[in-house]
Scaffold this motif. Sequence first.
Motif, PDB file in Angstrom:
ATOM      1  N   THR A  90       0.818  -1.211   0.000  1.00 57.79           N
ATOM      2  CA  THR A  90       0.000   0.000   0.000  1.00 57.79           C
ATOM      3  C   THR A  90       0.854   1.263   0.000  1.00 57.79           C
ATOM      4  N   THR A  92       2.674   2.474   2.121  1.00 57.80           N
ATOM      5  CA  THR A  92       2.411   3.227   3.340  1.00 57.80           C
ATOM      6  C   THR A  92       3.580   3.109   4.307  1.00 57.80           C
ATOM      7  N   LEU A 115      -3.834   3.026  10.291  1.00 57.94           N
ATOM      8  CA  LEU A 115      -5.211   2.873   9.829  1.00 57.94           C
ATOM      9  C   LEU A 115      -5.397   1.520   9.139  1.00 57.94           C
ATOM     10  N   ARG A 116      -6.506   0.885   9.425  1.00 62.81           N
ATOM     11  CA  ARG A 116      -6.805  -0.389   8.777  1.00 62.81           C
ATOM     12  C   ARG A 116      -6.825  -0.229   7.258  1.00 62.81           C
ATOM     13  N   ALA A 117      -7.376   0.881   6.794  1.00 61.23           N
ATOM     14  CA  ALA A 117      -7.522   1.119   5.355  1.00 61.23           C
ATOM     15  C   ALA A 117      -6.176   1.300   4.656  1.00 61.23           C
ATOM     16  N   ASP A 118      -5.103   1.447   5.438  1.00 62.14           N
ATOM     17  CA  ASP A 118      -3.785   1.652   4.846  1.00 62.14           C
ATOM     18  C   ASP A 118      -2.973   0.364   4.754  1.00 62.14           C
ATOM     19  N   LEU A 119      -3.516  -0.732   5.269  1.00 63.94           N
ATOM     20  CA  LEU A 119      -2.748  -1.975   5.278  1.00 63.94           C
ATOM     21  C   LEU A 119      -3.446  -3.050   4.462  1.00 63.94           C
ATOM     22  N   PHE A 120      -2.657  -3.765   3.652  1.00 62.73           N
ATOM     23  CA  PHE A 120      -3.240  -4.816   2.806  1.00 62.73           C
ATOM     24  C   PHE A 120      -3.348  -6.110   3.603  1.00 62.73           C
TER      25      PHE A 120
ATOM     26  N   THR B  92      -9.625   3.032  -0.790  1.00 67.41           N
ATOM     27  CA  THR B  92      -8.623   3.052   0.273  1.00 67.41           C
ATOM     28  C   THR B  92      -7.337   2.497  -0.331  1.00 67.41           C
ATOM     29  N   ARG B  93      -6.231   2.713   0.357  1.00 65.73           N
ATOM     30  CA  ARG B  93      -4.977   2.157  -0.148  1.00 65.73           C
ATOM     31  C   ARG B  93      -5.017   0.631  -0.152  1.00 65.73           C
ATOM     32  N   ALA B  94      -5.690   0.056   0.850  1.00 65.26           N
ATOM     33  CA  ALA B  94      -5.781  -1.402   0.898  1.00 65.26           C
ATOM     34  C   ALA B  94      -6.540  -1.918  -0.323  1.00 65.26           C
ATOM     35  N   ALA B  97      -4.433  -1.774  -3.450  1.00 66.34           N
ATOM     36  CA  ALA B  97      -3.322  -2.723  -3.491  1.00 66.34           C
ATOM     37  C   ALA B  97      -3.735  -4.041  -4.137  1.00 66.34           C
ATOM     38  N   TRP B 145      -1.913   5.574  -8.357  1.00 68.97           N
ATOM     39  CA  TRP B 145      -0.934   5.661  -7.265  1.00 68.97           C
ATOM     40  C   TRP B 145      -0.079   6.918  -7.365  1.00 68.97           C
ATOM     41  N   ASP B 179       7.134   7.303  -0.184  1.00 66.62           N
ATOM     42  CA  ASP B 179       6.044   7.002   0.746  1.00 66.62           C
ATOM     43  C   ASP B 179       6.019   8.021   1.889  1.00 66.62           C
ATOM     44  N   ARG B 227      -1.425  11.020   9.869  1.00 67.16           N
ATOM     45  CA  ARG B 227      -2.459  10.798   8.865  1.00 67.16           C
ATOM     46  C   ARG B 227      -3.835  10.835   9.517  1.00 67.16           C
ATOM     47  N   ALA B 229      -7.443   9.910  10.194  1.00 65.10           N
ATOM     48  CA  ALA B 229      -8.207   8.680  10.012  1.00 65.10           C
ATOM     49  C   ALA B 229      -9.505   8.927   9.256  1.00 65.10           C
ATOM     50  N   GLN B 233     -11.844   8.441   4.659  1.00 63.44           N
ATOM     51  CA  GLN B 233     -13.142   7.774   4.834  1.00 63.44           C
ATOM     52  C   GLN B 233     -14.295   8.659   4.361  1.00 63.44           C
TER      53      GLN B 233
END
Lengths: 330, 293
Positions: A90, A92, A115-120, B92-94, B97, B145, B179, B227, B229, B233
Motif C-alpha cells: 500500500t 504506506t 489505519l486499517r484502510a492503509d494496510l493490505f 482506500t490504499r488497501a 493494493a 498511485w 512514501d 495521517r 483517520a 473515509q
Amino acid sequence: MKVFPYPRLRGTVSLRVDAARVKAPEQPREQLDSRARSVVERVVALGLAETENWETATLTVSATIPSKATERGSPWSDVAVVVVLADRATNTRVTSMLAPESEGGREWRGELQVLRADLFDRATMMVQVVATVDGVPGRIIAEGVDDWIVDVRSDAPTREQAFDVKEVGFAKGPRWLQQFTDAPWIVNAAGALPTVHINTDFEGMTDILGAEGRGPEGLVNEIMVAQMAADVWIAVFHSAVGDLEIEDDGTPLFPHGWQGEVLREMLPDVVPERTLEDALCEVHSRRVGVTGWTELQPRIQYAAMRRAEVPRVFLETARGLDKLKREDEA
Amino acid sequence: MTDSPYHLPEYLARLADEDAVRFITDGLLSGKDDVPTIAVNQAAEPLPESPRWRLRAIRDLIDDAMRTYQDNKPTQADAWLAPRLHSILRLTRAEAADPALWNYLALGVAPDFVVWRHLSEKKKTVNPRYFKGPYHKQAFARLWWSAELFRNGSDYEPVETACGNQDMLNTVLRLDVIDHRPTAQALVRLLKREIVRTGRDANALGKAVNTAGATLMYDVIAPDVVRDANAVQRWIGEGDEGLVMRHRSLPVGPAEERALEESIERLADYFAELFADAPVRGKGEATEDAEDD
C-alpha cells in the motif's frame, strides 16, 4: 559489509510490541489479549480483534538501545529512537518517535497508530536510532536486529516458514492434485506463498513423516525432508526468475516479497563471484537469450541443495546407516 | 485497433491474475484484437453494487482523455488523467493494493486505452505489464498511485507536475522514499522550479535521493503530520453517495492536512544540493523526453 562515512552505534538494538488495541468509530476501544502477540516470532495478529470494522490500531512499543548512544562524550547528539511501520503493498510508511523511559537512555517507549484502510495484509515494523553526527542531522546510526510483522488479517501470530507445508490425500484432494496421485509430494510455487503438498495417500508416507530419531525410518525422514526442501528451492527459483520486472534498458529488478528473498539467497551459488545485481542480469539474459539456460541448471540444483542442506543430511544418513549395520553385526 | 468493449456492466469487478493472463494475447498486445467481453465478465468477480463502483463515469473520463489528446503524444494524457481518475475512483490504499481491480479496468473497461497509450511505436506492441503488472507499471494503477502519492492533501496540482515527467512516473514512483509525503513533495518542487527538467534529470535525482535515504532518515529531518483517520473515509463516503464529476477543472482530493511547508522546503533545498552533485546521463546535451512504451 557496508561502510558508513560517520560513526555508527555498535551493540544490539531491539524492538518489542507490548500491547495492541483497536478502535471502531462509536465503539469502545478493544485491548487485544496477549494471544495476539508472539514475542518469539515477533508477530502481532490484529485479525484476533473482536471489534468488527475497526479503523485504527494502536501499538504500544518499546525499544532497548546500547547506553553508549546517550553517554556524555559520544559522537552523537539529538538521539532519537524511531519506529517505522511499512507496507510495500500500500506504499504506506508510518513513523513514531519513542520517548526515553529512564535516565540511562537504554529503554525507550511509545505508541504507533495505523489505519486499517492503509494496510493490505502484512506490514513490517522496525526500529532505527537516529542522531546528529558531525553536524549532519537525521543520520541513521543503528537499526534493530529483527523486525516485527503486523498482520491485519491473521488471527494467529505466526511468521510462517519460507514455504507452507500441507498434508493432504491427493486422491480426494483439490482437483488439480488428483492428477498426481502417484507422486509422494508436489511443489506449487504459483501462489502468494510456495507450498509443498504432501500426499498422505502415498503408501508409507504417514509413517515416514512421523518418524524421528536415528533408526532407519528417522534417517529416511530426514533425507526426504531435505529432498522436498531442495525441490521447493528449485521451484521457487524458476518461478521468481520467470516473472521478473524489467527496466526500459533491459535490466531486471529484484522482486518484492519471498521471490526477492529467494533470489538473493541463491544467486551467489548460481552465479558466483558477482554482485547480486550482475548475477540477476546474467541469469535473466541466459533465460530469455539464445543459449546458456540449460547449462545453468546444474548450478541452480547445486544452490538449492545447499539451501536444503542435502549434503549434510546425506552424510549423516550414510553414517547413521553404517552405525546401524555395525550394531547389527555386533 | 483494439476497440472499447461492446458491453459494459454497470459496476466494476475483480479479475484475478491467473484469469487475466488468458486474455492478454499477442493479438491484443499488437492492438489487432478486441478482448472477448463476455468471457472476461464471466471470469470476473463482481464488486458490491454501490455507486462508488459504477464504471460508466470512469469509461467516460477515459474517452474524454483519448479525445482530448488524440492529436498529441499519448504520454501527455497522463498528467490530465491521473488526478481525475483518482478523484473518480475512490479507494482506500488497501483496496488499491488489489491487482485484480486493475486487471479488470485494463481488460474489462478500457483495453483500447491501454493500447492507445502504451503501444510502442518501435516494437509495434504493448508491454503486457501495462495490462497486468505492478502498481508502478500497470496502465491505471500507475496513474492512481501517482495521484495518491504526489497529491499534497486535497491539492492535485503536484500530481500534474509529477506526471508531466515520464521518469517521475516510471522510476521515482516505485521508490520507497516517496512514501514519505514531504519527500515526494520536495521532489515535485524541484520539477516545478525547473531545477530538474528532463527525464534523465528526474531519474538521476530519484536515485540520488534514494541512496542518501539509506543513511538519513527524512522523517526526522522533515516531519509529517499524522495521517487523518477520517479524511479519506469521508471522501470515500462521498463517492458512495454518488458523484457528479466535472472533467475540465482540476478536482479536489481528500481533505487531509497538507504536508508541513517547512519540511518540504528543507528537503527541497537538500535535494537540490544532492542533484547538483549527481551524475546525469548526457548532462548538458539537448533535452529530450524519456522514451516510454
